[in-house]
Motif scaffolding. Structure first.
Motif, mmCIF file in Angstrom:
data_model
loop_
_atom_site.group_PDB
_atom_site.id
_atom_site.type_symbol
_atom_site.label_atom_id
_atom_site.label_comp_id
_atom_site.label_asym_id
_atom_site.label_seq_id
_atom_site.Cartn_x
_atom_site.Cartn_y
_atom_site.Cartn_z
ATOM 1 N N LEU A 30 -12.631 4.675 71.031
ATOM 2 C CA LEU A 30 -13.422 5.735 71.656
ATOM 3 C C LEU A 30 -14.065 5.246 72.945
ATOM 4 O O LEU A 30 -14.047 5.942 73.962
ATOM 5 N N ARG A 31 -14.613 4.032 72.936
ATOM 6 C CA ARG A 31 -15.246 3.473 74.129
ATOM 7 C C ARG A 31 -14.228 3.310 75.259
ATOM 8 O O ARG A 31 -14.496 3.665 76.411
ATOM 9 N N ILE A 32 -13.021 2.850 74.921
ATOM 10 C CA ILE A 32 -11.979 2.659 75.930
ATOM 11 C C ILE A 32 -11.516 4.012 76.472
ATOM 12 O O ILE A 32 -11.331 4.184 77.684
ATOM 13 N N VAL A 33 -11.346 4.990 75.588
ATOM 14 C CA VAL A 33 -10.939 6.333 76.025
ATOM 15 C C VAL A 33 -11.999 6.929 76.948
ATOM 16 O O VAL A 33 -11.683 7.479 78.002
ATOM 17 N N MET A 34 -13.265 6.818 76.564
ATOM 18 C CA MET A 34 -14.334 7.373 77.388
ATOM 19 C C MET A 34 -14.368 6.699 78.761
ATOM 20 O O MET A 34 -14.587 7.355 79.771
ATOM 21 N N GLU A 35 -14.128 5.394 78.795
ATOM 22 C CA GLU A 35 -14.089 4.689 80.081
ATOM 23 C C GLU A 35 -12.938 5.193 80.936
ATOM 24 O O GLU A 35 -13.080 5.363 82.144
ATOM 25 N N SER A 36 -11.792 5.479 80.299
ATOM 26 C CA SER A 36 -10.625 5.941 81.059
ATOM 27 C C SER A 36 -10.816 7.356 81.601
ATOM 28 O O SER A 36 -10.107 7.766 82.512
ATOM 29 N N LEU A 37 -11.770 8.096 81.056
ATOM 30 C CA LEU A 37 -12.028 9.464 81.505
ATOM 31 C C LEU A 37 -13.069 9.532 82.623
ATOM 32 O O LEU A 37 -13.374 10.612 83.110
ATOM 33 N N GLN A 38 -13.612 8.395 83.037
ATOM 34 C CA GLN A 38 -14.699 8.375 84.012
ATOM 35 C C GLN A 38 -14.304 8.880 85.387
ATOM 36 O O GLN A 38 -15.127 9.398 86.107
ATOM 37 N N GLY A 39 -13.083 8.706 85.799
ATOM 38 C CA GLY A 39 -12.701 9.151 87.131
ATOM 39 C C GLY A 39 -11.189 9.235 87.245
ATOM 40 O O GLY A 39 -10.461 8.963 86.303
ATOM 41 N N SER A 40 -10.740 9.626 88.412
ATOM 42 C CA SER A 40 -9.294 9.740 88.601
ATOM 43 C C SER A 40 -8.664 8.350 88.669
ATOM 44 O O SER A 40 -9.291 7.384 89.076
ATOM 45 N N ARG A 41 -7.439 8.262 88.261
ATOM 46 C CA ARG A 41 -6.643 7.027 88.270
ATOM 47 C C ARG A 41 -7.265 5.910 87.445
ATOM 48 O O ARG A 41 -7.112 4.736 87.771
ATOM 49 N N GLN A 42 -7.960 6.247 86.383
ATOM 50 C CA GLN A 42 -8.594 5.218 85.564
ATOM 51 C C GLN A 42 -7.739 4.783 84.381
ATOM 52 O O GLN A 42 -8.048 3.789 83.748
#
Length: 129
Positions: A30-42
């Motif tokens: 969940l933490r990794i997914v949330m980090e990947s949703l922070q901005g474009s091209r993440q």
């Protein structure tokens, strides 16, 4: 014997280590997914940072979205701000409610508990708890 013939055919046997298989907890995913949703091209950058494939991260994101859709609309607490306003004559007051979706309601005058509950229910389409 036959065993000696088979061993003579094998010239070289090499063991290649592919790395240890990592087990990710649900909280880590969940933490990794949330980090990947922070901005474009993440997605790619986040996958590289944690040493996972881009496709695995995309799979986790799809699972996360599916869980969110199954849970239905989610009501969360949001920070409330109290703003000092000029004194209102006795017997009156004002309440302004604004939801994250942008809906806003302002109630002036004397507001009892039943009126406030009805207003919040109307503003959130009856999804309050």
């Amino acid at each position: 014997m036959d065993r000696d013939k088979d061993s003579a055919r094998i010239g070289r046997l090499e063991v290649v280590e592919t790395g240890r298989r990592r087990r990710w907890s649900e909280d880590e995913k969940l933490r990794i997914v949330m980090e990947s949703l922070q901005g474009s091209r993440q997605v790619s950058a986040t996958a590289r940072r944690y040493g996972i494939s881009r496709s695995l991260l995309l799979k986790w994101r799809r699972l996360f979205r599916a869980e969110q859709n199954e849970a239905g609309p989610r009501l969360d607490f949001v920070p409330a701000t109290v703003i000092a306003e000029p004194a209102v004559p006795t017997g009156g007051g004002a309440i302004e409610i604004e939801l994250a979706a942008g809906a806003r309601m302002r109630i002036t005058g004397v507001v009892d508990e039943a009126t406030l509950k009805a207003a919040v229910a109307a503003l959130t389409d009856g999804r309050t708890r």
